[in-house]
Design an enzyme around this catalytic site. Structure first.
Site, short mmCIF file in Angstrom:
data_model
loop_
_atom_site.label_atom_id
_atom_site.label_comp_id
_atom_site.label_asym_id
_atom_site.label_seq_id
_atom_site.Cartn_x
_atom_site.Cartn_y
_atom_site.Cartn_z
CB CYS A 12 40.69 47.91 41.70
SG CYS A 12 40.40 49.02 40.31
CG ASN A 15 42.28 53.75 38.37
OD1 ASN A 15 42.82 54.75 37.91
ND2 ASN A 15 41.36 53.85 39.30
CB CYS A 17 35.77 47.86 37.09
SG CYS A 17 35.73 47.40 35.35
NE ARG A 18 38.01 45.16 41.21
CZ ARG A 18 38.97 44.28 41.47
NH1 ARG A 18 38.81 43.43 42.48
NH2 ARG A 18 40.05 44.23 40.73
CB SER A 19 39.81 51.79 42.45
OG SER A 19 40.41 51.90 41.19
CG ASP A 130 38.26 41.96 38.07
OD1 ASP A 130 37.49 42.73 37.48
OD2 ASP A 130 39.41 41.69 37.68
#
Ligand code: 4NP
Length: 159
Positions: A12, A15, A17-19, A130
């Site tokens: 993401c 690096n 939050c999402r990934s 995001d």
């Protein structure tokens, strides 16, 4: 003969939050399936704002509510990742665009896949949004999308 390991890198922007959440979700599925030795799972960011940090506190809290401890340390994606991993999974169109920019060859570029390609047919999302400037529902949505996508990814790679 034993087949090769599945090597998956989630990417993401930050690096944090999402990934790292995707990494945690897939590692949990793989552990529950007793396949830890068959997989290499990591995450990285296209940006370099948070290198060395743990995931965002809000993401860690929401993940913990689902039984996931996120302990990844933020790092930036690098060209060598295209040698180390077979699937480089971007969370949104910007991540994909930036990954294509650093892919060292056309073969390497083929490893880039959108996370949304693992969502259920009919899912109205075609990217992982995001959550950084969002409230709790943004983090919950990300985890819902990642649980669905990672389950399908696992099933697809092991069928
Ligand atoms: P992520 O979220 O890409 O899911 O880790 C973000 C984290 C940090 C920033 C942007 C997005 N930031 O601008 O610092």
């Amino acid at each position: 003969m034993k087949h090769k390991k599945h090597k998956v890198l989630f990417v993401c922007l930050g690096n944090i939050c999402r990934s790292p959440a995707a990494e945690g979700v897939l590692k949990d599925i793989v552990a529950k399936e007793g396949q830890e030795d068959e997989w290499i799972i990591d995450s990285a960011g296209t940006g370099r704002y948070h290198i060395g940090e743990l995931p965002d506190t809000r993401m860690r809290v929401h993940a913990r509510q689902r039984g996931l401890e996120l302990t990844h340390r933020c790092r930036q994606v690098e060209t060598e990742d295209f040698d180390k991993f077979d699937f480089i999974i971007g969370m949104d169109a910007n991540n994909i665009k930036n990954l294509k920019r650093i892919a060292p060859s056309p073969e390497a570029e083929k490893k880039i896949v959108p996370m949304a390609s693992f969502f259920n047919p009919g899912n109205r999302w075609d990217y992982v949004p995001d959550p950084y400037y969002e409230g709790s529902e943004g983090f919950e949505l990300v985890l819902d999308l990642l649980e669905e996508g990672c389950r399908n990814l696992f099933d697809r790679l092991t069928e």
